[in-house]
Design an enzyme around this catalytic site. Structure first.
Site, mmCIF file in Angstrom:
data_model
loop_
_atom_site.group_PDB
_atom_site.id
_atom_site.type_symbol
_atom_site.label_atom_id
_atom_site.label_comp_id
_atom_site.label_asym_id
_atom_site.label_seq_id
_atom_site.Cartn_x
_atom_site.Cartn_y
_atom_site.Cartn_z
ATOM 1 N N ARG A 1 5.409 -7.435 -1.481
ATOM 2 C CA ARG A 1 6.068 -6.497 -2.409
ATOM 3 C C ARG A 1 7.564 -6.754 -2.588
ATOM 4 O O ARG A 1 8.053 -6.753 -3.713
ATOM 5 C CB ARG A 1 5.806 -5.052 -2.009
ATOM 6 C CG ARG A 1 4.320 -4.667 -1.937
ATOM 7 C CD ARG A 1 4.097 -3.171 -1.845
ATOM 8 N NE ARG A 1 4.427 -2.509 -3.080
ATOM 9 C CZ ARG A 1 5.517 -1.840 -3.310
ATOM 10 N NH1 ARG A 1 6.419 -1.710 -2.367
ATOM 11 N NH2 ARG A 1 5.751 -1.300 -4.475
ATOM 12 N N CYS B 1 8.517 -20.999 3.322
ATOM 13 C CA CYS B 1 9.465 -21.914 2.657
ATOM 14 C C CYS B 1 9.654 -21.548 1.199
ATOM 15 O O CYS B 1 9.221 -22.271 0.290
ATOM 16 C CB CYS B 1 8.975 -23.344 2.809
ATOM 17 S SG CYS B 1 8.890 -23.781 4.534
ATOM 18 N N GLU B 2 10.247 -20.401 0.965
ATOM 19 C CA GLU B 2 10.567 -19.909 -0.380
ATOM 20 C C GLU B 2 11.832 -19.076 -0.247
ATOM 21 O O GLU B 2 11.934 -18.247 0.674
ATOM 22 C CB GLU B 2 9.469 -18.965 -0.910
ATOM 23 C CG GLU B 2 8.122 -19.575 -1.130
ATOM 24 C CD GLU B 2 7.934 -20.168 -2.510
ATOM 25 O OE1 GLU B 2 8.795 -19.973 -3.393
ATOM 26 O OE2 GLU B 2 6.918 -20.840 -2.687
ATOM 27 N N GLU C 1 -7.449 8.776 -9.344
ATOM 28 C CA GLU C 1 -7.622 7.484 -8.672
ATOM 29 C C GLU C 1 -6.378 7.100 -7.881
ATOM 30 O O GLU C 1 -5.787 6.042 -8.114
ATOM 31 C CB GLU C 1 -7.899 6.395 -9.715
ATOM 32 C CG GLU C 1 -9.107 6.642 -10.584
ATOM 33 C CD GLU C 1 -9.196 5.649 -11.739
ATOM 34 O OE1 GLU C 1 -8.287 4.810 -11.906
ATOM 35 O OE2 GLU C 1 -10.178 5.721 -12.478
ATOM 36 N N PRO C 2 -5.959 7.917 -6.931
ATOM 37 C CA PRO C 2 -4.746 7.561 -6.185
ATOM 38 C C PRO C 2 -5.018 6.451 -5.179
ATOM 39 O O PRO C 2 -6.080 6.408 -4.562
ATOM 40 C CB PRO C 2 -4.393 8.860 -5.448
ATOM 41 C CG PRO C 2 -5.720 9.529 -5.252
ATOM 42 C CD PRO C 2 -6.582 9.152 -6.426
ATOM 43 N N GLY C 3 -4.068 5.542 -5.055
ATOM 44 C CA GLY C 3 -4.149 4.510 -4.024
ATOM 45 C C GLY C 3 -2.971 4.670 -3.085
ATOM 46 O O GLY C 3 -3.076 5.190 -1.975
ATOM 47 N N ARG C 4 -1.792 4.281 -3.586
ATOM 48 C CA ARG C 4 -0.565 4.294 -2.791
ATOM 49 C C ARG C 4 -0.298 5.656 -2.141
ATOM 50 O O ARG C 4 0.120 5.734 -0.997
ATOM 51 C CB ARG C 4 0.600 3.955 -3.727
ATOM 52 C CG ARG C 4 1.914 3.748 -3.037
ATOM 53 C CD ARG C 4 3.044 3.608 -4.057
ATOM 54 N NE ARG C 4 2.742 2.868 -5.227
ATOM 55 C CZ ARG C 4 3.035 1.574 -5.429
ATOM 56 N NH1 ARG C 4 3.688 0.919 -4.506
ATOM 57 N NH2 ARG C 4 2.712 0.967 -6.559
ATOM 58 N N GLY D 1 -1.398 6.456 -9.692
ATOM 59 C CA GLY D 1 -0.002 6.234 -10.048
ATOM 60 C C GLY D 1 1.004 7.110 -9.341
ATOM 61 O O GLY D 1 2.213 6.921 -9.512
ATOM 62 N N TYR E 1 -0.934 -1.902 -0.740
ATOM 63 C CA TYR E 1 -0.588 -3.197 -1.331
ATOM 64 C C TYR E 1 0.157 -4.073 -0.318
ATOM 65 O O TYR E 1 1.051 -4.834 -0.679
ATOM 66 C CB TYR E 1 0.220 -2.988 -2.625
ATOM 67 C CG TYR E 1 -0.482 -2.062 -3.586
ATOM 68 C CD1 TYR E 1 -1.661 -2.446 -4.226
ATOM 69 C CD2 TYR E 1 -0.008 -0.763 -3.824
ATOM 70 C CE1 TYR E 1 -2.334 -1.586 -5.073
ATOM 71 C CE2 TYR E 1 -0.682 0.101 -4.676
ATOM 72 C CZ TYR E 1 -1.846 -0.318 -5.301
ATOM 73 O OH TYR E 1 -2.521 0.527 -6.137
HETATM 74 N N1 LLP Z 1 -6.441 3.148 -11.125
HETATM 75 C C1 LLP Z 1 -6.238 2.008 -11.800
HETATM 76 C C2 LLP Z 1 -7.026 1.722 -12.992
HETATM 77 C C3 LLP Z 1 -5.257 1.089 -11.344
HETATM 78 O O1 LLP Z 1 -5.038 -0.033 -12.021
HETATM 79 C C4 LLP Z 1 -4.502 1.388 -10.180
HETATM 80 C C5 LLP Z 1 -3.494 0.456 -9.679
HETATM 81 C C6 LLP Z 1 -4.767 2.599 -9.502
HETATM 82 C C7 LLP Z 1 -5.739 3.464 -10.016
HETATM 83 C C8 LLP Z 1 -4.015 2.999 -8.259
HETATM 84 O O2 LLP Z 1 -2.676 3.148 -8.496
HETATM 85 P P1 LLP Z 1 -1.720 3.842 -7.410
HETATM 86 O O3 LLP Z 1 -2.174 5.266 -7.235
HETATM 87 O O4 LLP Z 1 -1.855 3.082 -6.144
HETATM 88 O O5 LLP Z 1 -0.373 3.745 -7.999
HETATM 89 N N2 LLP Z 1 0.662 -4.058 -6.340
HETATM 90 C C9 LLP Z 1 1.527 -3.072 -6.930
HETATM 91 C C10 LLP Z 1 0.745 -1.910 -7.510
HETATM 92 C C11 LLP Z 1 -0.316 -2.331 -8.496
HETATM 93 C C12 LLP Z 1 -1.139 -1.176 -8.997
HETATM 94 C C13 LLP Z 1 -2.354 -1.674 -9.738
HETATM 95 N N3 LLP Z 1 -3.211 -0.633 -10.221
HETATM 96 C C14 LLP Z 1 2.533 -2.603 -5.886
HETATM 97 O O6 LLP Z 1 2.518 -3.122 -4.779
HETATM 98 O O7 LLP Z 1 3.377 -1.762 -6.174
#
Ligand code: LLP
Length: 429
Positions: A327, A357-358, A288-291, A239, A386
């Site tokens: 996004r 076409c949107e 659990e970082p993604g972004r 997050g 994402y």
């Molecule tokens: N852990 C869990 C259980 C999650 O559901 C998520 C993201 C993460 C970790 C990673 O979150 P982050 O660190 O990336 O914020 N598509 C959307 C974001 C959806 C996030 C879904 N879950 C966007 O483009 O902003």
């Protein structure tokens, strides 16, 4: 710091010119910086070193094998949400004992795969799912199924409604009040092995307060569960937000180097607000970082096709569309757009739009950017998370190629889809 910058006016990813890459490989094109991803991974580890956490990269943000492999080699674990993501991590050389398996709707096949490959734990989102994991594990008569419950702490995280997850308005997790009873039930089941407890409150969170509030609310419960069930770890989820605005112009990319005046959280703020609590627990801490790891490590390069003006508005039509980067249309998300070549003097208010076409196929509205001409390229910044992972073939458009840059070297890590890929598996009659 991200490694996209101008050299003699031209936009570069590390030591590689984006125009040169687009000449060679065409557009739309995703370009990632390996140095940026590793830098973000190391900075996060460094600021949390007192905890020695296990970082489980959230694969959904960007699941390209080369990126998973890069992070696996740096020592990262993984957070997966499907059998497909699990297979990707295996293929990329990720260690299964560092892999957690989340998601509200795991199928029997996915549970079996997780058990067979030996994931660290399933993150369980409901009582019924818990029973099903026990049933599948009992059928296999192998190792007990390792589990952690995902707790919904019912804490507001702020940000866009479509990406908040930690309140009772959302489908995620087991309600805070029910968690202790569910652990008690699970604890008596010989088919299950209780390993940890997990939470995740939302995405693109740019303030420390929601993280602190959630952890503080969870602490007494986690301590009790640790003592009663011998839990090893507390997973605080992902997050962590990044800076989308002015990411290039000001050299800022994530909130660790953002002035306090306009953003309330820096990376050290995040650490100082959580580390003292989490240290007290004397448990393994997972994140659990993604972004945060990949968001500002990628751009989408696109070419200007046409310009048009209807007297009320000016439009710049580019060759990337909402199918390539959804996004902005899905969340009204802001992405900075920069010319790849030398910016021309002056500014123009324009909507940068795609060919789909949107009406929502729009990357920005009435944005002031330097004047563009047909054939110019633009980089849509902060597209590493994402971006490709949410891309589709809508309007029967091939998905872009992806390139990973390391210093002066650029490697195609996914070929552009060919026409034949678009109907693979279909039957005419
Ligand atoms: N852990 C869990 C259980 C999650 O559901 C998520 C993201 C993460 C970790 C990673 O979150 P982050 O660190 O990336 O914020 N598509 C959307 C974001 C959806 C996030 C879904 N879950 C966007 O483009 O902003």
């Amino acid at each position: 710091m991200h490694r996209f910058q101008r050299k003699n006016g031209l936009l570069y990813a590390e030591g590689v010119s984006l125009d040169g890459l687009a000449d060679r490989l065409g557009t739309p094109l995703y370009v990632y910086s390996a140095g940026t991803i590793l830098d973000h991974y190391r900075r996060l580890r460094r600021v949390l070193r007192a905890l020695d956490p296990l970082i489980c990269y959230s694969v959904k943000a960007n699941s390209n094998l080369a990126i998973l492999s890069l992070l696996a080699r740096a020592g990262s674990g993984f957070d997966v949400v499907s059998g497909g993501e699990l297979e990707r991590v295996r293929k990329a050389g990720g260690k299964m004992e560092r892999c957690v398996f989340a998601g509200v709707g795991k199928t029997d096949d996915e549970i079996e795969a997780g058990l067979r490959f030996g994931v660290k734990a399933f993150h369980v989102e409901s009582e019924e799912e818990l029973d099903q994991i026990a049933t599948v594990s009992g059928r296999k008569k192998g190792r007990r199924a390792p589990i952690a419950l995902r707790v919904n702490p019912d804490v507001e995280a702020g940000g866009h409604a479509k990406i908040t997850t930690g309140t009772y308005e959302n489908k995620f997790g087991i309600p805070f009040e029910q968690v202790a009873a569910t652990y008690r039930r699970a604890g008596g089941d010989p088919r299950l092995c209780l390993r940890g407890v997990q939470m995740h409150i939302g995405s693109q969170i740019t303030r420390a307060a929601p993280f602190r509030a959630a952890v503080r609310k969870m602490m007494p419960l986690v301590e009790r569960l640790r003592d009663r069930h011998g839990l090893e770890y507390f997973d605080v989820g992902g997050g962590l937000g990044i800076v989308y605005e002015d990411a290039l112009a000001s050299g800022r990319d994530s909130w660790w180097n953002t002035p306090k005046a306009d953003r309330s959280m820096t990376l050290p703020d995040y650490a100082t607000s959580l580390v003292p609590f989490l240290r007290e627990l004397k448990m393994k801490i997972l994140l659990e970082p993604g972004r945060f790891l990949v968001g500002n490590a990628g751009v989408l390069v696109s070419e200007v096709l046409y310009r048009k003006d209807n007297g009320r508005k000016h439009f710049t039509v580019v060759d990337a569309g909402m199918n390539d980067l959804v996004r902005p249309s899905m969340y009204e998300a802001y992405h900075q757009i920069e010319p790849v070549g030398k910016p021309r003097p002056g500014a123009l208010f324009t909507d940068v739009v795609g060919p789909v076409c949107e009406s929502s196929d729009v990357f920005c509205r009435d944005r002031s950017i330097s004047p563009l001409e047909r054939g110019d390229r633009v980089a849509i910044l902060s597209a590493g998370a994402y971006g490709f992972s949410m891309a589709s073939n809508y309007n029967t458009r091939p998905r872009p190629a992806e390139v990973l840059v390391t210093g002066t070297r650029a490697r195609v890590i996914r070929c552009r889809e060919a026409m034949a890929d678009l109907w693979r598996g279909e039957r005419k009659s």
